[in-house]
Design a protein around this motif. Structure first.
Motif, short mmCIF file in Angstrom:
data_model
loop_
_atom_site.label_atom_id
_atom_site.label_comp_id
_atom_site.label_asym_id
_atom_site.label_seq_id
_atom_site.Cartn_x
_atom_site.Cartn_y
_atom_site.Cartn_z
N ALA A 1 9.83 3.81 -51.15
CA ALA A 1 10.83 4.43 -50.29
C ALA A 1 10.66 3.92 -48.86
O ALA A 1 9.54 3.75 -48.37
N VAL A 2 11.78 3.65 -48.21
CA VAL A 2 11.80 3.24 -46.80
C VAL A 2 12.70 4.22 -46.06
O VAL A 2 13.47 4.96 -46.68
N ASP A 3 12.59 4.25 -44.74
CA ASP A 3 13.36 5.26 -44.04
C ASP A 3 13.94 4.75 -42.72
O ASP A 3 13.52 3.71 -42.20
N PHE A 4 14.89 5.50 -42.24
CA PHE A 4 15.50 5.27 -40.93
C PHE A 4 15.27 6.52 -40.08
O PHE A 4 15.42 7.64 -40.57
N ARG A 5 14.93 6.29 -38.82
CA ARG A 5 14.64 7.43 -37.95
C ARG A 5 15.13 7.14 -36.54
O ARG A 5 14.94 6.05 -36.01
N GLY A 6 15.80 8.11 -35.97
CA GLY A 6 16.24 7.96 -34.60
C GLY A 6 17.62 7.33 -34.48
O GLY A 6 18.13 6.68 -35.40
N GLU A 7 18.24 7.51 -33.31
CA GLU A 7 19.62 7.12 -33.11
C GLU A 7 19.83 5.61 -33.16
O GLU A 7 20.88 5.14 -33.58
N ALA A 8 18.84 4.81 -32.74
CA ALA A 8 19.02 3.36 -32.78
C ALA A 8 19.22 2.89 -34.22
O ALA A 8 20.14 2.11 -34.51
N HIS A 9 18.38 3.35 -35.13
CA HIS A 9 18.52 2.98 -36.54
C HIS A 9 19.85 3.47 -37.10
O HIS A 9 20.60 2.70 -37.73
N LEU A 10 20.14 4.75 -36.89
CA LEU A 10 21.34 5.34 -37.48
C LEU A 10 22.60 4.75 -36.86
O LEU A 10 23.62 4.60 -37.54
N SER A 11 22.55 4.41 -35.57
CA SER A 11 23.72 3.85 -34.90
C SER A 11 24.14 2.53 -35.52
O SER A 11 25.34 2.28 -35.72
N VAL A 12 23.18 1.67 -35.86
CA VAL A 12 23.52 0.39 -36.47
C VAL A 12 24.12 0.60 -37.85
O VAL A 12 25.13 -0.02 -38.21
N LEU A 13 23.54 1.50 -38.65
CA LEU A 13 24.12 1.80 -39.96
C LEU A 13 25.53 2.35 -39.82
O LEU A 13 26.42 2.03 -40.61
#
Length: 340
Positions: free
Chosen positions: A41-53
């Motif tokens: 499992a890998v994860d995304f955290r924080g607005e920078a990660h989520l903003s690109v997605l």
């Protein structure tokens, strides 16, 4: 503009996606015969990660494929629980299997990028105006730029920076298919294991071991970091773990997706794109690197006792537990003009 990307894991397809949005032709070559499935499992955290997605239009799809985060339970060899690492600390805002994420990124870019599986780069000849590339199986081709997105053991990095070796961090790990709860961990000084994986401390440097331990369905590697003065040379650069890797460091996936967006945008902007890419991503990437070995499997009983006490505070001190967000969000994403 034609760009060759070596590697179809996470960073490569993410870069291919953005290059097409900026009107740049991308070819992705992958040594494996097909996309790799499963994985940790890998994860995304924080607005920078989520903003690109979100900008990719993939955030909802990633959330739909998300796993259910679970606490990591640390047990002694007697089976009794010693400590618990909260899921809120390990899983970020959204957690997904690496293979599922790779498939989403591939499917989002496959209509616009060329994918070549079962082949790899064997030679690079940069004449300043372009790069002539030789492959193990395919015919030689010429590209304007080459990007190594082929992981910690990057072949493009070996060809471009032959004297560089990743920095060994004193630990090794192995992964293999297994039944059972991979979050139920057994620990001893310098060792942590669960169904399907083991992490252990060792003074033996990687140079004295083969690059990979070849056995059916088993992957073996060192805990290492990639820290280079520059990840670019001429018309070749590195992306993701190839340029800024930190094995099992915890934020490599989000870093790969963010870096792919920046690199594509800077290439589209023209000029000294690699220098601007490194200036923006380099400090951010180094801040995201870490060594999980001493954190998860300290080498002494005293270290294990301290680890267990620290884990006990994480739920009680959410500010401390989310210190990783400072690193994950320590970048201001530029706005680039998209063609489509």
């Amino acid at each position: 503009m034609d760009v060759l990307i070596s590697g179809a894991g996470v960073a490569g397809p993410a870069l291919a996606f953005w290059l097409s949005r900026f009107g740049i032709s991308a070819t992705v070559v992958e040594r494996a015969p097909s996309l790799r499935t499963g994985g940790q499992a890998v994860d995304f955290r924080g607005e920078a990660h989520l903003s690109v997605l979100r900008r990719m239009g993939l955030l909802d799809a990633v959330r739909a494929a998300a796993t259910t985060p679970r606490d990591m339970v640390f047990r002694g060899v007697d089976g009794r629980e010693r400590a618990r690492l909260p899921a809120s600390f390990t899983a970020g805002e959204v957690e997904v299997l690496r293979g599922d994420l790779s498939r989403l990124l591939h499917d989002a870019s496959a209509a616009d990028a060329e994918y070549v599986f079962g082949d790899w780069v064997t030679a690079l000849h940069d004449d300043g105006a372009g790069v002539d590339v030789e492959f193990a199986r395919g015919r030689p081709r010429r590209f304007d730029f080459v990007v190594g997105a082929d992981g910690m053991r990057s072949g493009v990095r070996r060809l471009t920076f032959p004297d560089y070796r990743p920095r060994f961090q004193g630990y090794y790990f192995a992964l293999w298919p297994a039944d059972g709860d991979d979050r139920d961990l057994t620990c001893a000084p310098g060792v942590l294991s669960a169904p399907g994986w083991v992490l252990f401390k060792s003074p033996v440097p990687p140079e004295l071991l083969p690059d990979e331990l070849i056995a059916p369905d088993v992957y073996f590697d060192s805990i290492s970091q990639v820290r280079m003065p520059s990840v670019s040379s001429g018309r070749v650069t590195l992306l993701g773990d190839a340029g800024y890797g930190s094995t099992l460091g915890g934020m490599g996936t989000g870093l790969a997706v963010v870096s792919a967006y920046v690199l594509a945008g800077e290439l589209a902007a023209g000029g000294d794109a690699f220098a601007r890419y490194e200036a923006l991503v380099g400090p951010y990437a180094r801040g995201c690197q870490g060594n999980p070995g001493p954190f998860l499997a300290p080498g002494t009983r005293l270290g294990m006792w301290v680890r267990d006490r620290v884990f006990g505070f994480l739920d009680k001190a959410p500010v401390f537990a989310r210190m990783d967000l400072r690193a994950a969000t320590a970048i201001k994403l530029p706005e680039y003009a998209r063609v489509r």
